[in-house]
Design a protein around this motif. Structure first.
Motif, PDB file in Angstrom:
ATOM      1  N   LYS A   3       0.830  -1.214   0.000  1.00  0.00           N
ATOM      2  CA  LYS A   3       0.000   0.000   0.000  1.00  0.00           C
ATOM      3  C   LYS A   3       0.861   1.259   0.000  1.00  0.00           C
ATOM      4  O   LYS A   3       0.344   2.355   0.078  1.00  0.00           O
ATOM      5  CB  LYS A   3      -0.877   0.009   1.258  1.00  0.00           C
ATOM      6  CG  LYS A   3      -1.824  -1.170   1.379  1.00  0.00           C
ATOM      7  CD  LYS A   3      -2.532  -1.083   2.730  1.00  0.00           C
ATOM      8  CE  LYS A   3      -3.306  -2.348   3.028  1.00  0.00           C
ATOM      9  NZ  LYS A   3      -3.723  -2.402   4.431  1.00  0.00           N
ATOM     10  N   ASN A   5       4.927   3.096  -1.287  1.00  0.00           N
ATOM     11  CA  ASN A   5       6.169   2.980  -2.051  1.00  0.00           C
ATOM     12  C   ASN A   5       7.307   2.565  -1.130  1.00  0.00           C
ATOM     13  O   ASN A   5       7.306   2.886   0.062  1.00  0.00           O
ATOM     14  CB  ASN A   5       6.540   4.333  -2.679  1.00  0.00           C
ATOM     15  CG  ASN A   5       5.550   4.753  -3.747  1.00  0.00           C
ATOM     16  OD1 ASN A   5       5.116   3.947  -4.549  1.00  0.00           O
ATOM     17  ND2 ASN A   5       5.190   6.031  -3.749  1.00  0.00           N
ATOM     18  N   ASP A   9      10.979   1.567  -5.390  1.00  0.00           N
ATOM     19  CA  ASP A   9      10.082   2.244  -6.347  1.00  0.00           C
ATOM     20  C   ASP A   9      10.569   3.634  -6.734  1.00  0.00           C
ATOM     21  O   ASP A   9       9.973   4.282  -7.591  1.00  0.00           O
ATOM     22  CB  ASP A   9       8.668   2.389  -5.737  1.00  0.00           C
ATOM     23  CG  ASP A   9       8.053   1.056  -5.366  1.00  0.00           C
ATOM     24  OD1 ASP A   9       8.105   0.143  -6.212  1.00  0.00           O
ATOM     25  OD2 ASP A   9       7.552   0.919  -4.236  1.00  0.00           O
ATOM     26  N   HIS A 165       7.936  13.344  -3.421  1.00  0.00           N
ATOM     27  CA  HIS A 165       7.736  11.919  -3.686  1.00  0.00           C
ATOM     28  C   HIS A 165       8.147  11.176  -2.432  1.00  0.00           C
ATOM     29  O   HIS A 165       9.252  11.383  -1.916  1.00  0.00           O
ATOM     30  CB  HIS A 165       8.593  11.470  -4.871  1.00  0.00           C
ATOM     31  CG  HIS A 165       8.073  11.965  -6.187  1.00  0.00           C
ATOM     32  ND1 HIS A 165       6.812  11.643  -6.653  1.00  0.00           N
ATOM     33  CD2 HIS A 165       8.639  12.748  -7.131  1.00  0.00           C
ATOM     34  CE1 HIS A 165       6.622  12.218  -7.828  1.00  0.00           C
ATOM     35  NE2 HIS A 165       7.703  12.912  -8.141  1.00  0.00           N
ATOM     36  N   GLU A 396       0.770   5.984   2.535  1.00  0.00           N
ATOM     37  CA  GLU A 396      -0.205   5.225   1.725  1.00  0.00           C
ATOM     38  C   GLU A 396      -0.877   6.145   0.707  1.00  0.00           C
ATOM     39  O   GLU A 396      -1.113   5.766  -0.435  1.00  0.00           O
ATOM     40  CB  GLU A 396      -1.229   4.554   2.644  1.00  0.00           C
ATOM     41  CG  GLU A 396      -0.610   3.402   3.449  1.00  0.00           C
ATOM     42  CD  GLU A 396      -1.540   2.799   4.464  1.00  0.00           C
ATOM     43  OE1 GLU A 396      -2.603   3.400   4.758  1.00  0.00           O
ATOM     44  OE2 GLU A 396      -1.227   1.711   4.986  1.00  0.00           O
ATOM     45  N   ALA A 397      -1.130   7.392   1.119  1.00  0.00           N
ATOM     46  CA  ALA A 397      -1.747   8.358   0.204  1.00  0.00           C
ATOM     47  C   ALA A 397      -0.774   8.708  -0.928  1.00  0.00           C
ATOM     48  O   ALA A 397      -1.180   8.933  -2.077  1.00  0.00           O
ATOM     49  CB  ALA A 397      -2.140   9.623   0.957  1.00  0.00           C
ATOM     50  N   LYS A 399       1.222   6.810  -2.400  1.00  0.00           N
ATOM     51  CA  LYS A 399       1.321   5.705  -3.372  1.00  0.00           C
ATOM     52  C   LYS A 399       0.372   5.947  -4.549  1.00  0.00           C
ATOM     53  O   LYS A 399       0.600   5.469  -5.656  1.00  0.00           O
ATOM     54  CB  LYS A 399       0.991   4.388  -2.655  1.00  0.00           C
ATOM     55  CG  LYS A 399       0.867   3.165  -3.569  1.00  0.00           C
ATOM     56  CD  LYS A 399       2.208   2.554  -3.878  1.00  0.00           C
ATOM     57  CE  LYS A 399       2.017   1.238  -4.611  1.00  0.00           C
ATOM     58  NZ  LYS A 399       3.281   0.627  -5.011  1.00  0.00           N
ATOM     59  N   HIS A 400      -0.721   6.682  -4.280  1.00  0.00           N
ATOM     60  CA  HIS A 400      -1.795   6.806  -5.302  1.00  0.00           C
ATOM     61  C   HIS A 400      -1.711   8.133  -6.049  1.00  0.00           C
ATOM     62  O   HIS A 400      -1.122   9.071  -5.589  1.00  0.00           O
ATOM     63  CB  HIS A 400      -3.153   6.643  -4.615  1.00  0.00           C
ATOM     64  CG  HIS A 400      -3.257   5.352  -3.862  1.00  0.00           C
ATOM     65  ND1 HIS A 400      -3.249   4.134  -4.482  1.00  0.00           N
ATOM     66  CD2 HIS A 400      -3.304   5.097  -2.528  1.00  0.00           C
ATOM     67  CE1 HIS A 400      -3.329   3.172  -3.564  1.00  0.00           C
ATOM     68  NE2 HIS A 400      -3.345   3.724  -2.369  1.00  0.00           N
TER      69      HIS A 400
END
Length: 400
Positions: A3, A5, A9, A165, A396-397, A399-400
């Motif tokens: 969920k 990075n 990544d 990032h 987690e936020a 990642k999207h």
């Protein structure tokens, strides 16, 4: 799919990587006395360097409450950090502004820098967007490797993840994967061992676990409160008699959700609380009026061991008795060794955490065989309570 990075990544070659770490270590007379937290961040720093990134470490130390306090400077951890990394560490006298900018601008590939205590600025704990932006201006990528600080929505744990990032460091990654294996998507049956002095301090924890686990073992002084709630006399033992109704409610909820609660069936009692005090083992209902329960007995441990053998996952927080002093460490030691043995044989995934827990498992000689031991303290407890951790949610936020 994770969920969040991870370092794998991220494109970090040639970039300044702002890396939030927890090196809030014990220091006496200017010397670090326990390097555990420093040792645990080494893989993250080395992996950033291996990918061509230049790690710039952000950390807090103690509680200076937004003011510069020389005794709380991170400068004193630099020698221990250099020893762990086996290389020099550049130290900047501030984490924002001129000193930070100059130190970062002068860095070359292969180097690592540590910026001064983030909590010297009020903006850190206030999660002030201007302070977070000042930190973000120093780097190109953000890595959070401080799970233990991620239950706080601070600028360096939550604010930064929204500005750059963002990814999890190796320690954060390991922690989150272990926790998911324990409570997120565990192999069943699941057992939780919860010990400690007071039900009142672990109420949220117990209420959350009842809905998630198949077996809930209650030990320590907390168990006495449950025994009182069942009408069992506990003599002079530590017990929160005013929490008896709450204990009854917990037991009723457990019955409704199909969670088996395990309480002591035999007890070790003494008249005084000191090492080597004269003690005796009795059935649970036979505590003398002038004695106190200081540990669970061998029959209780054997019942736990048998229940544990039928389980696939174990979460452990807190000792079963007054583990600090002999002979009242026996139940904690024996149960911990049983869990370690089952883990070593591949029958059990075992995850433990919380202050006294780490000490108790180390004392029992069981730590090395547990699947994962969290040193995160408060963050581990809040996660067990089912609470959202702002630093983790921000990753987690991202990642999207």
């Amino acid at each position: 799919m994770a969920k969040f990075n991870t370092i794998d990544d991220m494109d970090i070659d040639g970039k300044i990587v702002l890396t939030r770490v927890d090196i809030n270590v014990p220091v006496e007379n200017g010397q670090v006395t326990d390097t555990t937290r420093i040792d645990k961040i080494v893989p993250t720093i080395k992996d950033i360097q291996a990918k061509g990134g230049i790690p710039v470490l952000l950390a807090h130390f103690d509680r200076p409450k937004g003011k510069r306090v020389e005794g709380m400077s991170l400068k004193q951890v630099v020698p221990a950090l250099e020893a762990a990394l086996e290389q020099p560490v550049v130290f900047a006298e501030d984490c924002i502004g001129g000193p930070a900018k100059r130190a970062v601008a002068a860095l070359e590939a292969g180097q690592v820098a540590l910026l001064e205590n983030t909590r010297f600025h009020e903006g850190e704990e206030a999660n002030d967007p201007v302070f977070a932006a000042s930190l973000a201006a120093l780097g190109g990528v953000y890595i959070n490797d401080a799970f233990s600080a991620s239950h706080r929505a601070h600028a360096s744990t939550e604010g930064l993840a929204k500005l750059l990032h963002a990814a999890a460091g190796r320690l954060m990654e390991a922690e989150l994967l272990a926790l998911d294996a324990a409570l997120g998507d565990p192999q069943r049956p699941v057992m939780a061992v919860v010990g400690g002095a007071k039900v009142s301090s672990k109420l949220d924890l117990l209420m959350n676990l009842i809905e998630k686990v198949d077996h809930l073992v209650i030990g320590g002084g907390m168990a006495n409160t449950f025994l009182v709630a069942q009408g069992t006399e506990v003599g002079k033992s530590l017990a929160e008699r005013d929490m008896a109704e709450t204990a009854v409610a917990i037991m009723e909820k457990a019955k409704a959700t199909g969670c088996n609660i395990h309480l002591p069936v035999d007890i070790v009692v003494a008249r005084e609380f000191k090492a080597g005090a004269a003690s005796e083992t009795l059935p649970v209902g036979e505590c003398p009026a002038d004695a106190m329960i200081l540990d669970a007995g061998p029959d209780t441990v054997e019942a736990l061991r048998q229940a544990m053998t039928a389980c696939k996952t174990l979460i452990w927080n807190g000792p079963l008795g007054a583990f600090e002093i002999e002979p009242f460490d026996a139940a904690t030691n024996a149960a911990a060794q049983a869990a370690a043995e089952l883990t070593r044989q591949g029958h059990l995934v075992s995850v433990a955490g919380g202050g006294d827990t780490v000490s108790a498992l180390n004392k029992a000689g069981a730590s090395d065989d547990f699947t994962f031991i969290s040193t995160a303290g408060g963050a581990f407890l809040e996660w067990m309570e089912g609470k959202e951790l702002p630093g983790v949610s921000a990753l987690e936020a991202a990642k999207h």
